[in-house]
Design a protein around this motif. Structure first.
Motif, mmCIF file in Angstrom:
data_model
loop_
_atom_site.group_PDB
_atom_site.id
_atom_site.type_symbol
_atom_site.label_atom_id
_atom_site.label_comp_id
_atom_site.label_asym_id
_atom_site.label_seq_id
_atom_site.Cartn_x
_atom_site.Cartn_y
_atom_site.Cartn_z
ATOM 1 N N ASP A 65 -15.999 29.855 -6.974
ATOM 2 C CA ASP A 65 -15.229 28.897 -7.763
ATOM 3 C C ASP A 65 -14.595 27.816 -6.889
ATOM 4 N N GLY A 66 -14.404 28.117 -5.596
ATOM 5 C CA GLY A 66 -13.829 27.161 -4.658
ATOM 6 C C GLY A 66 -14.864 26.285 -3.968
ATOM 7 N N GLY A 67 -16.128 26.406 -4.375
ATOM 8 C CA GLY A 67 -17.159 25.527 -3.845
ATOM 9 C C GLY A 67 -18.089 26.129 -2.811
ATOM 10 N N VAL A 68 -17.877 27.381 -2.440
ATOM 11 C CA VAL A 68 -18.775 28.040 -1.493
ATOM 12 C C VAL A 68 -20.060 28.415 -2.228
ATOM 13 N N PRO A 109 -9.961 30.578 3.630
ATOM 14 C CA PRO A 109 -8.823 29.662 3.488
ATOM 15 C C PRO A 109 -8.956 28.406 4.353
ATOM 16 N N ALA A 110 -9.448 28.544 5.574
ATOM 17 C CA ALA A 110 -9.616 27.372 6.452
ATOM 18 C C ALA A 110 -10.722 26.458 5.925
ATOM 19 N N LEU A 111 -11.829 27.034 5.489
ATOM 20 C CA LEU A 111 -12.917 26.232 4.916
ATOM 21 C C LEU A 111 -12.419 25.439 3.713
ATOM 22 N N LYS A 112 -11.662 26.115 2.857
ATOM 23 C CA LYS A 112 -11.138 25.470 1.650
ATOM 24 C C LYS A 112 -10.137 24.364 2.008
ATOM 25 N N LYS A 113 -9.251 24.666 2.938
ATOM 26 C CA LYS A 113 -8.228 23.698 3.338
ATOM 27 C C LYS A 113 -8.840 22.392 3.829
ATOM 28 N N TYR A 114 -9.915 22.493 4.609
ATOM 29 C CA TYR A 114 -10.512 21.301 5.202
ATOM 30 C C TYR A 114 -11.734 20.780 4.440
ATOM 31 N N GLY A 115 -12.072 21.424 3.334
ATOM 32 C CA GLY A 115 -13.173 20.959 2.508
ATOM 33 C C GLY A 115 -14.548 21.138 3.130
ATOM 34 N N PHE A 116 -14.699 22.137 3.992
ATOM 35 C CA PHE A 116 -15.989 22.374 4.635
ATOM 36 C C PHE A 116 -16.933 23.110 3.697
ATOM 37 N N ALA A 117 -18.193 22.748 3.749
ATOM 38 C CA ALA A 117 -19.218 23.448 2.985
ATOM 39 C C ALA A 117 -19.547 24.760 3.684
ATOM 40 N N ALA A 118 -19.926 25.747 2.909
ATOM 41 C CA ALA A 118 -20.301 27.041 3.479
ATOM 42 C C ALA A 118 -21.225 27.762 2.506
#
Length: 146
Positions: A35-38, A3-12
């Motif tokens: 689906d959220g970009g990870v 959730p924190a990665l998604k909120k701030y748009g961080f790559a992982a």
């Protein structure tokens, strides 16, 4: 952390052992992250020490993981994280033979241009790494080994 990665748009990148799915993460959670970009990549089918397996078993562990990720998430994966960071010449060869183009070990350190893409070092960040050591690891190549 998702959730924190998604909120701030961080790559992982999350390296998944398909044989262990259900113990920490479910396929639904992994798909949501994908689906959220990870980036979802392979960590072998089972979390085993690759350097202790036969050449055939090393290759099989990678192939089974690749197939499971394809079947469950419809991804063609070319990244790999050696379980426990254990790599030897046979594991490196097995990864290359099945189409892996980038693989990371647990050898600490930064990656440099010209490094072997199948035995890359990485900066490990785990529970023992506090904020001060996190900052040191991402700003100082010769960081403190905890």
């Amino acid at each position: 952390m998702y959730p924190a990665l998604k909120k701030y748009g961080f790559a992982a990148t999350v390296y998944v052992n398909p044989g262990d799915v259900g113990q920490r993460l479910t396929w639904e959670q992994i798909k949501e992250m994908k689906d959220g970009g990870v980036t979802i990549a392979s960590h072998g089918y089972d979390h085993v020490r690759m350097n202790e397996l036969s050449a055939a078993a090393k290759k099989d562990n990678i192939v089974k993981a690749q197939q499971a990720l394809k079947d469950k998430l419809d991804i063609d994966n070319v990244w790999f994280c050696y379980p426990y960071g254990r790599v030897d010449a046979q594991a490196e060869t097995a990864a290359k033979e099945v189409g892996i183009r980038l693989a990371v070990t647990m050898n600490p350190g930064w990656v440099h241009q010209g490094d072997n893409p199948l035995t890359l070092h990485r900066i490990w960040i785990g529970n023992a790494v506090d904020l001060a050591h996190f900052e040191e690891r991402i700003t100082t190549e010769q960081y403190t080994d905890l």
